[in-house]
Design a protein around this motif. Sequence first.
Motif, short mmCIF file in Angstrom:
data_model
loop_
_atom_site.label_atom_id
_atom_site.label_comp_id
_atom_site.label_asym_id
_atom_site.label_seq_id
_atom_site.Cartn_x
_atom_site.Cartn_y
_atom_site.Cartn_z
N THR A 1 0.82 -1.21 0.00
CA THR A 1 0.00 0.00 0.00
C THR A 1 0.85 1.26 0.00
O THR A 1 0.40 2.32 -0.43
CB THR A 1 -0.94 0.02 1.22
OG1 THR A 1 -0.15 0.07 2.43
CG2 THR A 1 -1.81 -1.22 1.25
N SER A 2 2.09 1.14 0.49
CA SER A 2 2.98 2.30 0.52
C SER A 2 3.87 2.37 -0.71
O SER A 2 4.61 3.34 -0.89
CB SER A 2 3.86 2.24 1.78
OG SER A 2 4.72 1.10 1.75
N LEU A 3 3.82 1.33 -1.55
CA LEU A 3 4.71 1.26 -2.71
C LEU A 3 3.98 1.43 -4.04
O LEU A 3 4.52 1.98 -4.98
CB LEU A 3 5.44 -0.09 -2.72
CG LEU A 3 6.34 -0.41 -1.53
CD1 LEU A 3 6.90 -1.82 -1.66
CD2 LEU A 3 7.48 0.60 -1.42
N ALA A 4 2.76 0.91 -4.12
CA ALA A 4 2.04 0.92 -5.40
C ALA A 4 0.55 1.03 -5.15
O ALA A 4 0.05 0.66 -4.09
CB ALA A 4 2.35 -0.37 -6.18
N LYS A 5 -0.15 1.53 -6.15
CA LYS A 5 -1.61 1.66 -6.08
C LYS A 5 -2.22 0.80 -7.18
O LYS A 5 -1.85 0.92 -8.34
CB LYS A 5 -2.02 3.13 -6.28
CG LYS A 5 -3.52 3.33 -6.31
CD LYS A 5 -3.86 4.79 -6.59
CE LYS A 5 -5.37 5.00 -6.69
NZ LYS A 5 -5.70 6.42 -6.99
N LEU A 6 -3.15 -0.06 -6.79
CA LEU A 6 -3.83 -0.89 -7.77
C LEU A 6 -4.72 -0.02 -8.64
O LEU A 6 -5.60 0.68 -8.14
CB LEU A 6 -4.66 -1.97 -7.07
CG LEU A 6 -5.35 -2.99 -7.97
CD1 LEU A 6 -4.33 -3.75 -8.82
CD2 LEU A 6 -6.17 -3.97 -7.14
N ASP A 7 -4.49 -0.06 -9.94
CA ASP A 7 -5.15 0.86 -10.86
C ASP A 7 -6.38 0.27 -11.53
O ASP A 7 -7.41 0.92 -11.66
CB ASP A 7 -4.16 1.31 -11.94
CG ASP A 7 -4.82 2.13 -13.03
OD1 ASP A 7 -5.30 3.24 -12.72
OD2 ASP A 7 -4.88 1.66 -14.18
N CYS A 8 -6.28 -1.01 -11.95
CA CYS A 8 -7.34 -1.54 -12.81
C CYS A 8 -7.21 -3.06 -12.91
O CYS A 8 -6.10 -3.59 -12.94
CB CYS A 8 -7.22 -0.91 -14.20
SG CYS A 8 -8.43 -1.45 -15.40
N LEU A 9 -8.33 -3.75 -12.94
CA LEU A 9 -8.36 -5.19 -13.17
C LEU A 9 -8.98 -5.44 -14.54
O LEU A 9 -10.10 -5.01 -14.80
CB LEU A 9 -9.17 -5.90 -12.09
CG LEU A 9 -8.64 -5.83 -10.67
CD1 LEU A 9 -9.62 -6.46 -9.69
CD2 LEU A 9 -7.29 -6.50 -10.56
N VAL A 10 -8.26 -6.14 -15.40
CA VAL A 10 -8.70 -6.38 -16.77
C VAL A 10 -8.92 -7.88 -16.99
O VAL A 10 -8.07 -8.69 -16.64
CB VAL A 10 -7.68 -5.86 -17.80
CG1 VAL A 10 -8.17 -6.09 -19.23
CG2 VAL A 10 -7.39 -4.39 -17.56
#
Length: 235
Positions: free
Chosen positions: A60-69
């Motif tokens: 959570t401090s390193l990356a943000k989940l953007d989209c599930l395809v």
Amino acid sequence: ELSNGCICCTLRDDLMQEIEKLVNEGRFDYILIESTGISEPVPVAQTFTYADEESGIDLTSLAKLDCLVTVVDANRFWQDFASGQSLLDRNQATGDEDTRDVVDLLIDQIETCDVLLLNKCDLVEDVELNKLEGIIRKLQPNAKIIRTMNGQVNPSEILNTGLFDFEKASMSAGWIQELEKESHTPETEEYGIGSFVYRRRKPFHPSRLAEFMSYWPEEVVRAKGLVWLAAEGDV
């Protein structure tokens, strides 16, 4: 490449470690993850929403989940799912003695996505495509559906979209059910799906190989690979 497992269970720790390493390199703006064809999307998405106590990695401090395809094969949809009725009849409760099959896995992938690519549309008549899209919309009323051929899609449709909504996803039945599990069951066990890798340096006969690859057995859900063809005259 993460091998010998699935990133939603057996390779989840490896996935976290690799993402942490890539982020710390500071060379990338975006990470695109392609999971296996039998991967469940919910446990993968959950990996980005908590700090792992064992490894100490906090995505959570390193990356943000953007989209599930999710990609759906329009040409094989009815073959894989057997019938539209089996898709829409979602109110039948399953007892403890019931086991899920590949249909349930594929439905999970449809229900969870933010963007759905309906691929191989050139192989299906418009009437059937409209019917298929209607069925998919019943399963997933909120996802953006894009019709494609040969998997070609504008990158802006699936990258840096901001479509993933954690608050909404965390309230879904699938998300809550996954959190309540003591441990995640690998898809190979839950759905009875197996896989194998075939490698050989001896050349294939081109015409026989092409004929074989034109008629996959019904039980083959997904196949991919690389074939190097020797130049004419080479041994």
